[in-house]
Design a protein around this motif. Structure first.
Motif, mmCIF file in Angstrom:
data_model
loop_
_atom_site.group_PDB
_atom_site.id
_atom_site.type_symbol
_atom_site.label_atom_id
_atom_site.label_comp_id
_atom_site.label_asym_id
_atom_site.label_seq_id
_atom_site.Cartn_x
_atom_site.Cartn_y
_atom_site.Cartn_z
ATOM 1 N N VAL A 209 44.225 35.467 51.108
ATOM 2 C CA VAL A 209 44.993 35.006 49.954
ATOM 3 C C VAL A 209 44.702 33.537 49.640
ATOM 4 C CG1 VAL A 209 47.336 34.651 49.061
ATOM 5 C CG2 VAL A 209 46.816 36.700 50.395
ATOM 6 N N LYS A 210 44.461 32.733 50.660
ATOM 7 C CA LYS A 210 44.334 31.285 50.481
ATOM 8 C C LYS A 210 43.278 30.866 49.455
ATOM 9 C CE LYS A 210 46.424 29.977 54.835
ATOM 10 N NZ LYS A 210 46.295 29.249 56.088
ATOM 11 N N PRO A 211 42.071 31.435 49.444
ATOM 12 C CA PRO A 211 41.103 31.025 48.419
ATOM 13 C C PRO A 211 41.566 31.367 46.995
ATOM 14 C CG PRO A 211 40.007 32.251 50.170
ATOM 15 C CD PRO A 211 41.479 32.342 50.418
ATOM 16 N N VAL A 212 42.283 32.464 46.862
ATOM 17 C CA VAL A 212 42.798 32.849 45.544
ATOM 18 C C VAL A 212 43.891 31.863 45.115
ATOM 19 C CG1 VAL A 212 43.966 34.649 44.215
ATOM 20 C CG2 VAL A 212 42.171 35.267 45.846
ATOM 21 N N LEU A 213 44.751 31.467 46.052
ATOM 22 C CA LEU A 213 45.771 30.460 45.731
ATOM 23 C C LEU A 213 45.130 29.147 45.301
ATOM 24 C CD1 LEU A 213 48.429 31.016 48.535
ATOM 25 C CD2 LEU A 213 48.619 31.613 46.118
ATOM 26 N N GLU A 214 44.023 28.781 45.943
ATOM 27 C CA GLU A 214 43.310 27.563 45.543
ATOM 28 C C GLU A 214 42.801 27.682 44.111
ATOM 29 O OE1 GLU A 214 40.325 26.918 48.547
ATOM 30 O OE2 GLU A 214 41.846 26.559 50.107
ATOM 31 N N ASP A 215 42.300 28.857 43.742
ATOM 32 C CA ASP A 215 41.833 29.067 42.371
ATOM 33 C C ASP A 215 42.999 29.071 41.387
ATOM 34 O OD1 ASP A 215 39.226 29.139 43.248
ATOM 35 O OD2 ASP A 215 39.084 31.331 43.223
ATOM 36 N N LEU B 253 59.909 42.823 43.741
ATOM 37 C CA LEU B 253 58.599 42.789 44.385
ATOM 38 C C LEU B 253 58.792 43.346 45.790
ATOM 39 C CD1 LEU B 253 57.474 39.248 43.244
ATOM 40 C CD2 LEU B 253 56.508 41.422 42.490
ATOM 41 N N THR B 254 58.518 44.627 45.936
ATOM 42 C CA THR B 254 58.750 45.284 47.213
ATOM 43 C C THR B 254 57.410 45.672 47.828
ATOM 44 O OG1 THR B 254 58.982 47.404 46.099
ATOM 45 C CG2 THR B 254 61.004 46.158 46.514
ATOM 46 N N GLY B 255 57.462 46.049 49.067
ATOM 47 C CA GLY B 255 56.243 46.427 49.770
ATOM 48 C C GLY B 255 55.500 45.193 50.250
ATOM 49 N N HIS B 256 54.222 45.354 50.464
ATOM 50 C CA HIS B 256 53.374 44.291 50.998
ATOM 51 C C HIS B 256 52.819 43.461 49.827
ATOM 52 C CE1 HIS B 256 51.343 42.590 54.422
ATOM 53 N NE2 HIS B 256 50.171 42.698 53.833
ATOM 54 N N VAL B 257 53.578 42.471 49.392
ATOM 55 C CA VAL B 257 53.185 41.648 48.244
ATOM 56 C C VAL B 257 52.194 40.589 48.701
ATOM 57 C CG1 VAL B 257 53.990 40.068 46.459
ATOM 58 C CG2 VAL B 257 55.416 41.991 47.139
ATOM 59 N N MET B 258 50.945 40.744 48.337
ATOM 60 C CA MET B 258 49.925 39.754 48.694
ATOM 61 C C MET B 258 50.058 38.522 47.808
ATOM 62 S SD MET B 258 47.724 40.864 51.018
ATOM 63 C CE MET B 258 46.996 42.304 51.707
ATOM 64 N N PHE C 135 51.571 38.746 36.904
ATOM 65 C CA PHE C 135 50.345 39.116 37.603
ATOM 66 C C PHE C 135 50.690 39.461 39.043
ATOM 67 C CE2 PHE C 135 49.433 35.954 34.367
ATOM 68 C CZ PHE C 135 48.590 36.681 33.546
ATOM 69 N N ARG C 136 50.157 40.597 39.490
ATOM 70 C CA ARG C 136 50.469 41.056 40.844
ATOM 71 C C ARG C 136 49.198 41.558 41.503
ATOM 72 N NH1 ARG C 136 55.345 44.809 42.964
ATOM 73 N NH2 ARG C 136 54.543 45.014 45.069
ATOM 74 N N GLY C 137 49.052 41.254 42.776
ATOM 75 C CA GLY C 137 47.859 41.658 43.516
ATOM 76 C C GLY C 137 46.751 40.633 43.332
ATOM 77 N N PHE C 138 45.640 40.886 43.977
ATOM 78 C CA PHE C 138 44.489 39.998 43.852
ATOM 79 C C PHE C 138 43.867 40.147 42.462
ATOM 80 C CE2 PHE C 138 44.782 40.246 48.414
ATOM 81 C CZ PHE C 138 44.276 39.034 48.863
ATOM 82 N N PRO C 139 43.240 39.096 41.960
ATOM 83 C CA PRO C 139 42.502 39.249 40.705
ATOM 84 C C PRO C 139 41.383 40.286 40.875
ATOM 85 C CG PRO C 139 42.692 36.922 41.302
ATOM 86 C CD PRO C 139 43.179 37.730 42.477
ATOM 87 N N GLU D 181 44.057 45.160 44.919
ATOM 88 C CA GLU D 181 43.580 44.552 43.673
ATOM 89 C C GLU D 181 44.552 44.792 42.524
ATOM 90 O OE1 GLU D 181 39.218 44.337 42.582
ATOM 91 O OE2 GLU D 181 39.919 45.920 41.237
ATOM 92 N N GLY D 182 44.784 43.742 41.751
ATOM 93 C CA GLY D 182 45.601 43.851 40.554
ATOM 94 C C GLY D 182 44.728 44.175 39.350
ATOM 95 N N ASP D 183 45.278 43.967 38.164
ATOM 96 C CA ASP D 183 44.546 44.266 36.936
ATOM 97 C C ASP D 183 44.362 43.011 36.094
ATOM 98 O OD1 ASP D 183 47.129 43.889 36.113
ATOM 99 O OD2 ASP D 183 47.255 45.724 34.938
ATOM 100 N N TRP D 184 44.147 41.881 36.751
ATOM 101 C CA TRP D 184 44.063 40.615 36.035
ATOM 102 C C TRP D 184 42.930 39.749 36.580
ATOM 103 C CZ3 TRP D 184 45.300 35.830 38.457
ATOM 104 C CH2 TRP D 184 45.776 35.939 39.760
ATOM 105 N N ARG D 185 42.567 38.767 35.772
ATOM 106 C CA ARG D 185 41.551 37.780 36.149
ATOM 107 C C ARG D 185 42.156 36.390 35.959
ATOM 108 N NH1 ARG D 185 36.784 40.715 36.336
ATOM 109 N NH2 ARG D 185 36.764 42.576 35.039
ATOM 110 N N MET D 186 41.513 35.375 36.495
ATOM 111 C CA MET D 186 42.015 34.004 36.352
ATOM 112 C C MET D 186 42.123 33.597 34.892
ATOM 113 S SD MET D 186 42.909 32.522 39.125
ATOM 114 C CE MET D 186 42.844 33.171 40.779
ATOM 115 N N ASP D 187 41.194 34.061 34.060
ATOM 116 C CA ASP D 187 41.286 33.689 32.642
ATOM 117 C C ASP D 187 42.501 34.329 31.973
ATOM 118 O OD1 ASP D 187 40.029 36.208 32.746
ATOM 119 O OD2 ASP D 187 38.836 35.841 30.946
#
Length: 141
Positions: A51-57, A90-95, A106-110, A120-126
Motif C-alpha cells: 500500500v505504501k507506494p500507492v499512498l506516496e502517489d 468500509l467493511t472487510g479487508h480495506v486496503m 475510490f476503493r482498492g488499489f488503482p 484492484e479497484g476501478d480507478w486510476r490516479m488521474d
C-alpha cells in the motif's frame, strides 16, 4: 501540505481540553472537520508495504491541491481506523479507500497497481486528480 492525523493520543488531549473547559458534549467522537474553505479528504489504508507506494502517489496528487484540501489519515489496523472505516460502510479487508467530503470515491488499489486482482479497484490516479480538481473548483462531483 498541512495534514491532520487522528490518533488515540490526539483524541485524548482534545477530550481532556473540552472537559477542562466545560465545553464537552456527549458525542465527542465525530469525524474530523476540514479546515474552513477546504475540501475534506480521508484516506483509509492498511499500513503495509504493497500500500505504501500507492499512498506516496496519492500524496503527490494531494500535494498539488495544497491549501485546497485537508487530509485525514486513518490506519485501518488501529481501533480508530477500524471505527472510522465501519462508520463509512468500509467493511472487510480495506486496503485503500479515498473519501472526498465524507463519501467513498475510490476503493482498492488503482488499476494495474494491486498485488492481486481481487484487491484492484476501478480507478486510476488521474481519476483522483480529476475528482479533486472538480471539487476544489466549486463543482459537486
Amino acid at each position: 501540505m498541512r495534514r491532520a492525523f487522528t490518533t488515540p493520543l490526539t483524541a485524548l488531549v482534545v477530550a481532556a481540553g473540552l472537559l477542562l473547559s466545560g465545553c464537552a458534549t456527549e458525542d465527542t467522537k465525530k469525524d474530523p472537520a476540514p479546515s474552513p474553505g477546504t475540501v475534506g479528504v480521508d484516506l483509509v489504508y492498511l499500513n503495509h508495504p504493497p500500500v505504501k507506494p500507492v499512498l506516496e502517489d496519492i500524496d503527490k496528487v494531494l500535494d498539488t491541491y495544497e491549501g485546497k484540501v485537508t487530509v485525514f489519515r486513518h490506519d485501518a489496523d488501529t481501533a480508530d481506523g477500524k471505527d472510522f472505516a465501519a462508520g463509512h460502510d468500509l467493511t472487510g479487508h480495506v486496503m485503500i479507500a479515498v473519501l472526498i467530503d465524507g463519501k467513498v470515491r475510490f476503493r482498492g488499489f488503482p488499476i494495474g497497481r494491486a498485488p492481486m486482482k481481487a484487491a484492484e479497484g476501478d480507478w486510476r490516479m488521474d481519476d483522483l486528480d480529476r475528482a479533486l480538481k472538480e471539487r476544489t473548483e466549486g463543482g459537486t462531483s
